[in-house]
Design an enzyme around this catalytic site. Structure first.
Site, PDB file in Angstrom:
ATOM      1  N   ALA A   1      30.574  39.142  43.141  1.00 33.05           N
ATOM      2  CA  ALA A   1      30.898  38.079  43.019  1.00 33.05           C
ATOM      3  C   ALA A   1      29.946  37.476  42.070  1.00 33.05           C
ATOM      4  CB  ALA A   1      30.679  37.237  44.209  1.00 33.05           C
TER       5      ALA A   1
ATOM      6  N   HIS B   1      39.371  34.623  44.472  1.00 33.51           N
ATOM      7  CA  HIS B   1      39.484  33.114  43.710  1.00 33.51           C
ATOM      8  C   HIS B   1      38.519  32.936  42.467  1.00 33.51           C
ATOM      9  CE1 HIS B   1      36.780  32.721  46.892  1.00 33.51           C
ATOM     10  NE2 HIS B   1      36.111  31.834  46.198  1.00 33.51           N
TER      11      HIS B   1
END
Length: 173
Positions: free
Chosen positions: A140, A94
């Site tokens: 990330a 996401h």
């Protein structure tokens, strides 16, 4: 039918990922179909844009080149430029953006090329005409604006290599 379901198995237990990728592969099929079928498929292409892009907030244009076995985890906020090339067995999470840094002259590829077996973390930004090598891992929150070597793990803003996995050597028989 096999083309449309090529991502189904790797997204087991991920209903949203399955729905998005099934819809994406069907839209690709319609877009590449002969003109009479394409014209009949326009309502579906509009539906795809409304459902996937506007409702689910996943911009994965149907003309993007994507290899088989793409995995989407928590796809919300995913933006992929239509010039991007994504290899096989890639994982996207996401709030990730894969796109262009600047508009280049017509015919010049301005978007990234992602190799096979690449794992891309959440909140990652990959921009420009760069290559992410096969087997790479992007941590990330990383911002990637330079090429990533095969087997490398990169993290940070700007992304830097923290590890390169040794690739097994080919054996001669």
């Amino acid at each position: 039918m096999r083309d449309i379901l090529q991502d189904w198995k790797v997204n087991t237990g991920n209903t949203k990922g399955r729905l998005v990728l099934l819809s994406f592969r069907l839209a690709q099929k319609i877009r590449r179909a002969p003109k009479p079928i394409f014209w009949l498929g326009i309502p579906y292409l509009v539906f795809y844009r409304l459902l996937i892009e506007w409702v689910l907030c996943i911009e994965l244009p149907w003309n993007t080149q994507v290899g088989p076995s793409l995995r989407l985890y928590h796809g919300m906020g995913l933006v992929v430029n239509d010039q991007t090339v994504i290899g096989r067995n890639v994982a996207l999470r996401h709030n990730t953006t894969i796109g262009v840094k600047e508009t280049l002259p017509f015919g010049t590829r301005a978007a990234p090329t992602i190799g096979d077996d690449v794992d891309i973390g959440a909140h990652v930004v990959i921009l420009g005409p760069i290559t992410v090598g096969s087997g790479a891992r992007i941590g990330a929150g990383s911002v990637v604006v330079k090429d990533v070597p095969e087997g490398a793990t990169v993290v940070g803003n700007p992304a830097r290599v923290i590890h390169i996995a040794t690739m097994p050597e080919a054996t001669c028989a």
